[in-house]
Write a protein that holds these residues in place. Sequence first.
Motif, PDB file in Angstrom:
ATOM      1  N   SER A  81      41.017  48.398  34.808  1.00  0.00           N
ATOM      2  CA  SER A  81      42.043  47.470  34.329  1.00  0.00           C
ATOM      3  C   SER A  81      41.428  46.149  33.901  1.00  0.00           C
ATOM      4  CB  SER A  81      43.092  47.235  35.425  1.00  0.00           C
ATOM      5  OG  SER A  81      43.780  48.430  35.738  1.00  0.00           O
ATOM      6  N   GLU A 137      47.566  47.604  33.317  1.00  0.00           N
ATOM      7  CA  GLU A 137      47.199  48.338  34.529  1.00  0.00           C
ATOM      8  C   GLU A 137      47.079  49.824  34.216  1.00  0.00           C
ATOM      9  OE1 GLU A 137      48.763  49.144  39.118  1.00  0.00           O
ATOM     10  OE2 GLU A 137      49.914  47.897  37.727  1.00  0.00           O
ATOM     11  N   TYR A 182      40.062  52.634  38.839  1.00  0.00           N
ATOM     12  CA  TYR A 182      41.445  52.152  38.913  1.00  0.00           C
ATOM     13  C   TYR A 182      41.508  50.628  38.834  1.00  0.00           C
ATOM     14  CZ  TYR A 182      46.200  51.405  40.586  1.00  0.00           C
ATOM     15  OH  TYR A 182      47.508  51.008  40.703  1.00  0.00           O
ATOM     16  N   TYR A 183      40.684  49.955  39.625  1.00  0.00           N
ATOM     17  CA  TYR A 183      40.727  48.487  39.646  1.00  0.00           C
ATOM     18  C   TYR A 183      39.805  47.882  38.578  1.00  0.00           C
ATOM     19  CZ  TYR A 183      43.179  49.043  44.060  1.00  0.00           C
ATOM     20  OH  TYR A 183      44.092  49.397  45.024  1.00  0.00           O
ATOM     21  N   ILE A 233      45.119  54.909  46.096  1.00  0.00           N
ATOM     22  CA  ILE A 233      45.516  53.951  45.056  1.00  0.00           C
ATOM     23  C   ILE A 233      47.003  54.092  44.731  1.00  0.00           C
ATOM     24  CG2 ILE A 233      43.219  53.759  44.059  1.00  0.00           C
ATOM     25  CD1 ILE A 233      44.056  55.685  41.859  1.00  0.00           C
TER      26      ILE A 233
END
Length: 217
Positions: free
Chosen positions: A75, A92, A71-72, A174
Amino acid sequence: MFDLQGFGALLLSGATVTIKLAMTSLAIGMVLGLLGATAKLSNVWILRKMATVYTATMRGIPELLLVLFIYYGGSILLMSILKKFGYNDYVEISAFWGGVMALSIAFGAYATEIFRMSIQEIPIGQKEAAQAIGMRPFQTFSRITLPQVWQIALPGLGNLFLVLLKDTALVSVIGLKDIMYQSSRAAQSTQQPFTFYGCSDYLFGADDADYRLYDVA
């Protein structure tokens, strides 16, 4: 009977998101598992090595860490690639697709071994007979091997799906508004965590470790 105090609609929407997340991850994970098993049984050395690294690595990484990394970190990686093509805006990955990617990759790593063992259970004579009558490798796999693989692999895949269904609760960290996320919000508002987490556990069997991700005091 649970008294949901007006939060029933939120829990229902969260349950819908959880089901969509689980089924999408299952479909993609099955494809990854089949591809991984095929690569492990391939005569091509590099494919076997890539599949071995994939299964060994992904089965050793905690699912929560994988969710956060994709997720982080996904991106950041995507933006760094797009910058090389002149695109400088912020990108994102959505919480849903980030969760799907993480759960699918983890599911696929375990499914690879199940499919591999299932394929090896099929007598080699059937493959040789298919080749003898002129079937191509893809025809042999789709008409002879694959239908029997499902029967052998189904019990193991069923167990994996139950684990996958529980792991969907991790994606709520998240920001995905699944059943665990909505249960947490309802528990914080009403100060009745037993009621709402109990409802979540009854529907999807979340692990005790998932509850400790939230502060409901």
